[in-house]
Design an enzyme around this catalytic site. Structure first.
Site, PDB file in Angstrom:
ATOM      1  N   ASN A  78      19.620 -28.629 -36.108  1.00  0.00           N
ATOM      2  CA  ASN A  78      20.551 -29.448 -35.234  1.00  0.00           C
ATOM      3  C   ASN A  78      20.852 -30.403 -36.419  1.00  0.00           C
ATOM      4  O   ASN A  78      20.345 -31.141 -37.008  1.00  0.00           O
ATOM      5  CB  ASN A  78      20.293 -29.902 -33.459  1.00  0.00           C
ATOM      6  CG  ASN A  78      19.120 -30.907 -33.145  1.00  0.00           C
ATOM      7  OD1 ASN A  78      18.718 -30.339 -33.856  1.00  0.00           O
ATOM      8  ND2 ASN A  78      19.198 -31.180 -32.281  1.00  0.00           N
ATOM      9  N   CYS A  80      19.732 -33.952 -35.934  1.00  0.00           N
ATOM     10  CA  CYS A  80      18.508 -34.550 -35.793  1.00  0.00           C
ATOM     11  C   CYS A  80      17.388 -33.810 -36.619  1.00  0.00           C
ATOM     12  O   CYS A  80      16.367 -34.366 -36.463  1.00  0.00           O
ATOM     13  CB  CYS A  80      17.905 -34.835 -34.439  1.00  0.00           C
ATOM     14  SG  CYS A  80      19.483 -36.172 -34.329  1.00  0.00           S
ATOM     15  N   GLU A  82      15.391 -31.171 -34.537  1.00  0.00           N
ATOM     16  CA  GLU A  82      14.703 -30.819 -33.595  1.00  0.00           C
ATOM     17  C   GLU A  82      14.997 -29.548 -33.566  1.00  0.00           C
ATOM     18  O   GLU A  82      13.223 -28.878 -33.470  1.00  0.00           O
ATOM     19  CB  GLU A  82      15.009 -31.225 -32.788  1.00  0.00           C
ATOM     20  CG  GLU A  82      14.682 -33.337 -32.406  1.00  0.00           C
ATOM     21  CD  GLU A  82      16.324 -33.926 -32.665  1.00  0.00           C
ATOM     22  OE1 GLU A  82      16.330 -34.940 -31.545  1.00  0.00           O
ATOM     23  OE2 GLU A  82      17.350 -33.038 -32.243  1.00  0.00           O
TER      24      GLU A  82
END
Length: 167
Positions: A78, A80, A82
Site C-alpha cells: 500500500n 505507506c 505497511e
C-alpha cells in the site's frame, strides 16, 4: 510528500555483495540503464538516512513468509508500505486513539481502560471487514482480489499523549 517503497530482490542483494552491474528494468522488460548494484544500494541507503525515504521491502523474503503464497505473489505494498499486496490487491486500515481510553487522566489514579480497547478493536475489525462489502472498487479485478483476501490492519495513535496522561 508521499511515501515510496522499493522492492529489493535476493538477486539484487547478491549483486550488491559481489559488486556486480545491475540492469534497471520495468517488469523485467529491457534494460533502460545499467548501474553498479552496490552504488545503487548506497544511494538508496543514503536517501533513507537523509529523509527516511525510500522504504525497502525485501520482496523475496516477504513472499517466502506470505501465508497466502500458495495463491498469490506479493508485488507491491500500500502507499505507506505497511501492507504487502499482490497485483490488484487492496487493504483497509484504521487506528485506535489510545487517549480515549485513559481514565482519570493526569491524576495519580490514571489508568488505561484495556477492556474498552479490546471492545473497540473488535468493532473496528467488523467495520473494516464490512468496508470490503460496500466499497466500489475502480476495477473488477481489485474487487475480486480485495474481497478474497480481505487484508485489514488496525494501528494505534495517541500513544505519547496517553502515556503523558498516565504520568
Amino acid at each position: 510528500h508521499f511515501n515510496l517503497s522499493v522492492l529489493v530482490s535476493d538477486a539484487f542483494m547478491q549483486a550488491v555483495q559481489q559488486d556486480r552491474p545491475w540492469p534497471l528494468r520495468f517488469r523485467g522488460v529491457g534494460a533502460q540503464q545499467i548501474l553498479s548494484a552496490r552504488a545503487l544500494w548506497q544511494r538508496l541507503v543514503r536517501a533513507a538516512y537523509d529523509s527516511a525515504e525510500p522504504g525497502v521491502i525485501f520482496v523475496d523474503q516477504v513472499n517466502r513468509w506470505n501465508n497466502l503464497g500458495y495463491c498469490e505473489t506479493i508485488s507491491a505494498t500500500n502507499p505507506c508500505g505497511e501492507v504487502p499486496l499482490p497485483a490488484y490487491g487492496a487493504c483497509d486500515l484504521g487506528s485506535v486513539n489510545l487517549t480515549r481510553f485513559v481514565r482519570d487522566p493526569f491524576t495519580p489514579k490514571a489508568r488505561l481502560h484495556v477492556n474498552g480497547i479490546e471492545a473497540c478493536v473488535q468493532t473496528a475489525v467488523r467495520m473494516l471487514d464490512n468496508v470490503y462489502e460496500v466499497s466500489h472498487f475502480p476495477l473488477p479485478m481489485q474487487a475480486q482480489i480485495g474481497r478474497a483476501s480481505r487484508r485489514l490492519g488496525i494501528g494505534i495513535t495517541g500513544l505519547a499523549d496517553a502515556l503523558a496522561m498516565r504520568g
